[in-house]
Design a protein around this motif. Structure first.
Motif, PDB file in Angstrom:
ATOM      1  N   LEU A 126      -0.960   3.634 -16.274  1.00 17.71           N
ATOM      2  CA  LEU A 126      -1.440   4.064 -15.681  1.00 17.71           C
ATOM      3  C   LEU A 126      -0.153   5.516 -16.068  1.00 17.71           C
ATOM      4  O   LEU A 126       0.974   5.907 -15.312  1.00 17.71           O
ATOM      5  N   HIS A 127      -0.400   7.002 -16.609  1.00 14.19           N
ATOM      6  CA  HIS A 127       0.048   7.293 -16.980  1.00 14.19           C
ATOM      7  C   HIS A 127       0.608   8.711 -15.656  1.00 14.19           C
ATOM      8  O   HIS A 127      -0.531   9.016 -14.630  1.00 14.19           O
ATOM      9  N   GLY A 128       1.777   8.500 -15.369  1.00 10.09           N
ATOM     10  CA  GLY A 128       1.789  10.143 -13.833  1.00 10.09           C
ATOM     11  C   GLY A 128       1.604   9.234 -12.540  1.00 10.09           C
ATOM     12  O   GLY A 128       1.427   9.801 -11.465  1.00 10.09           O
ATOM     13  N   PHE A 129       1.372   7.793 -12.435  1.00 13.64           N
ATOM     14  CA  PHE A 129       1.043   6.049 -10.928  1.00 13.64           C
ATOM     15  C   PHE A 129       2.136   7.018 -10.638  1.00 13.64           C
ATOM     16  O   PHE A 129       3.617   7.465 -10.922  1.00 13.64           O
ATOM     17  N   ARG A 130       2.349   6.753  -9.730  1.00 20.44           N
ATOM     18  CA  ARG A 130       3.769   7.138  -8.264  1.00 20.44           C
ATOM     19  C   ARG A 130       3.871   5.629  -7.792  1.00 20.44           C
ATOM     20  O   ARG A 130       1.817   5.842  -6.924  1.00 20.44           O
ATOM     21  N   LYS A 131       4.443   4.873  -7.769  1.00 24.36           N
ATOM     22  CA  LYS A 131       4.508   4.109  -6.648  1.00 24.36           C
ATOM     23  C   LYS A 131       3.864   5.118  -4.815  1.00 24.36           C
ATOM     24  O   LYS A 131       4.328   6.167  -4.040  1.00 24.36           O
TER      25      LYS A 131
ATOM     26  N   GLN B 279      -8.415   8.608 -11.986  1.00 26.57           N
ATOM     27  CA  GLN B 279      -8.278   9.771 -11.745  1.00 26.57           C
ATOM     28  C   GLN B 279      -9.208  10.438 -12.535  1.00 26.57           C
ATOM     29  O   GLN B 279     -10.065  11.371 -12.319  1.00 26.57           O
ATOM     30  N   GLU B 280     -10.967   9.390 -13.279  1.00 28.69           N
ATOM     31  CA  GLU B 280     -12.208   9.534 -13.618  1.00 28.69           C
ATOM     32  C   GLU B 280     -12.935  10.630 -12.745  1.00 28.69           C
ATOM     33  O   GLU B 280     -13.204  10.407 -11.956  1.00 28.69           O
ATOM     34  N   GLU B 281     -13.989  11.324 -13.160  1.00 33.32           N
ATOM     35  CA  GLU B 281     -14.768  12.669 -12.188  1.00 33.32           C
ATOM     36  C   GLU B 281     -16.019  11.785 -13.073  1.00 33.32           C
ATOM     37  O   GLU B 281     -16.499  12.882 -13.973  1.00 33.32           O
ATOM     38  N   GLU B 282     -16.349  10.446 -13.437  1.00 30.77           N
ATOM     39  CA  GLU B 282     -17.774   9.982 -13.980  1.00 30.77           C
ATOM     40  C   GLU B 282     -17.933   8.573 -13.315  1.00 30.77           C
ATOM     41  O   GLU B 282     -17.523   8.030 -12.772  1.00 30.77           O
ATOM     42  N   GLU B 283     -19.620   9.170 -13.130  1.00 32.56           N
ATOM     43  CA  GLU B 283     -19.964   7.641 -12.888  1.00 32.56           C
ATOM     44  C   GLU B 283     -19.272   5.971 -13.304  1.00 32.56           C
ATOM     45  O   GLU B 283     -19.128   6.210 -14.625  1.00 32.56           O
ATOM     46  N   ASN B 284     -19.181   5.769 -12.552  1.00 32.98           N
ATOM     47  CA  ASN B 284     -18.398   3.991 -12.679  1.00 32.98           C
ATOM     48  C   ASN B 284     -18.575   3.126 -11.256  1.00 32.98           C
ATOM     49  O   ASN B 284     -18.168   2.740 -10.144  1.00 32.98           O
ATOM     50  N   LYS B 285     -20.426   2.698 -11.099  1.00 26.77           N
ATOM     51  CA  LYS B 285     -20.718   1.831 -10.098  1.00 26.77           C
ATOM     52  C   LYS B 285     -19.621   0.584 -10.328  1.00 26.77           C
ATOM     53  O   LYS B 285     -19.388   0.476  -8.941  1.00 26.77           O
ATOM     54  N   ALA B 286     -19.320   0.075 -11.391  1.00 23.50           N
ATOM     55  CA  ALA B 286     -18.735  -0.910 -11.034  1.00 23.50           C
ATOM     56  C   ALA B 286     -17.358  -1.080 -10.604  1.00 23.50           C
ATOM     57  O   ALA B 286     -16.978  -1.931  -9.681  1.00 23.50           O
ATOM     58  N   LEU B 287     -16.583  -0.220 -10.562  1.00 26.77           N
ATOM     59  CA  LEU B 287     -15.596   0.262 -10.091  1.00 26.77           C
ATOM     60  C   LEU B 287     -15.650   0.651  -8.854  1.00 26.77           C
ATOM     61  O   LEU B 287     -14.738  -0.175  -7.257  1.00 26.77           O
ATOM     62  N   TYR B 288     -17.274   1.445  -8.040  1.00 26.47           N
ATOM     63  CA  TYR B 288     -17.339   2.011  -6.750  1.00 26.47           C
ATOM     64  C   TYR B 288     -17.845   0.532  -5.822  1.00 26.47           C
ATOM     65  O   TYR B 288     -17.230   0.419  -4.493  1.00 26.47           O
ATOM     66  N   GLU B 289     -18.624  -0.848  -6.448  1.00 28.12           N
ATOM     67  CA  GLU B 289     -19.227  -2.037  -5.846  1.00 28.12           C
ATOM     68  C   GLU B 289     -17.825  -2.475  -5.681  1.00 28.12           C
ATOM     69  O   GLU B 289     -18.166  -3.127  -4.589  1.00 28.12           O
ATOM     70  N   PHE B 290     -16.709  -2.517  -6.286  1.00 32.36           N
ATOM     71  CA  PHE B 290     -15.814  -3.509  -6.319  1.00 32.36           C
ATOM     72  C   PHE B 290     -14.906  -3.070  -4.851  1.00 32.36           C
ATOM     73  O   PHE B 290     -14.580  -4.128  -4.035  1.00 32.36           O
ATOM     74  N   LEU B 291     -14.724  -2.012  -5.661  1.00 34.36           N
ATOM     75  CA  LEU B 291     -14.132  -1.236  -4.155  1.00 34.36           C
ATOM     76  C   LEU B 291     -14.857  -1.750  -2.574  1.00 34.36           C
ATOM     77  O   LEU B 291     -13.771  -1.563  -1.479  1.00 34.36           O
ATOM     78  N   GLU B 292     -16.293  -0.922  -2.600  1.00 35.36           N
ATOM     79  CA  GLU B 292     -16.429  -0.927  -1.535  1.00 35.36           C
ATOM     80  C   GLU B 292     -17.218  -2.578  -0.834  1.00 35.36           C
ATOM     81  O   GLU B 292     -16.914  -3.022   0.009  1.00 35.36           O
TER      82      GLU B 292
END
Length: 238
Positions: free
Chosen positions: A221-226, A107-120
């Motif tokens: 995670l609050h509000g997580f849906r399967k 949900q985060e609207e801020e930079e997270n380079k580590a998460l982006y690089e993991f996804l990519e």
């Protein structure tokens, strides 16, 4: 503000007759949603609907107002051309599952380079490898590290996994699970994608691990849906 960033397509939704609302996870600004006007009718414009398939890795130039409203994409091009991700039926099923998991988890609207690089890097790994039977288990397990609830392995030898506390313990309590699927789940902790593909799982154990992981996400995670694509994924691997 104009930003230039790599971005991963998480979700796209038709809006009106010819527009798309597109959700991207960007390297510089986290999760953002954009209104792409006229893209469903345009054949010669800079932006085409084919750019916004789930999990496409793009390079974008965009205008960000940072006011919680829909942003605007000026230019976009494919940064990484997949060879098998959309052509292989098993990988295509994984694409929809993973994109839903990202949409429902981040949900985060801020930079997270580590998460982006993991996804990519995970998507490129999936595209370039053929042994992928445990990919979704491995991906979800590793994703918890970037979301802040990776299991504590300091007592990994103990039989019960407490999903609420995220650790292993010797006696059962609320939210504890045990069994063959937990014994096998332990093998996914602290290792690589390559090593995880060598873990031999029966169909039932693989399904039990996935079910446990989705409950684990729900608890943390609050509000997580399967994901709705779970049934498709189960058909693929069963």
């Amino acid at each position: 503000m104009i930003i230039n960033s790599p971005a991963i397509v998480v979700h796209s939704l038709r809006y009106a007759e010819s527009d798309l609302i597109v959700t991207l996870f960007t390297r510089t600004s986290g999760l953002r949603s954009y209104l792409v006007r006229g893209v469903l009718k345009s054949k010669r414009g800079k932006l085409r609907a084919s750019l916004f398939q789930p999990l496409t890795i793009l390079e974008i130039q965009a205008f960000h107002k940072d006011k919680g409203t829909l942003e605007r994409i000026k230019e976009a091009k494919v940064l990484t051309v997949y060879k098998t991700l959309y052509a292989d039926p098993v990988k295509s099923g994984l694409v929809f599952f993973i994109s839903e998991m990202i949409k429902n988890s981040i949900q985060e609207e801020e930079e997270n380079k580590a998460l982006y690089e993991f996804l990519e890097s995970s998507l490129i790994w999936l595209d370039t490898n053929t042994t992928i039977g445990n990919f979704h288990i491995t991906f979800l397990t590793k994703l918890t590290q970037y979301l802040g609830f990776y299991p504590d392995i300091s007592h990994i030898q103990l039989p019960y996994f407490n999903m609420l506390e995220g650790g292993f313990q010797s006696i059962s309590s609320t939210y504890c699970v045990e069994g063959e699927h937990i014994t096998q789940f332990k093998k996914f902790l602290g290792t690589t994608f390559e090593a995880c593909m060598n873990i031999r799982l029966s169909k039932s154990v693989r399904s039990d691990i996935l079910t446990m992981l989705l409950v684990y996400f729900e608890l943390h995670l609050h509000g997580f849906r399967k994901p709705k694509s779970l049934s498709v994924l189960n058909e693929i691997f069963n």
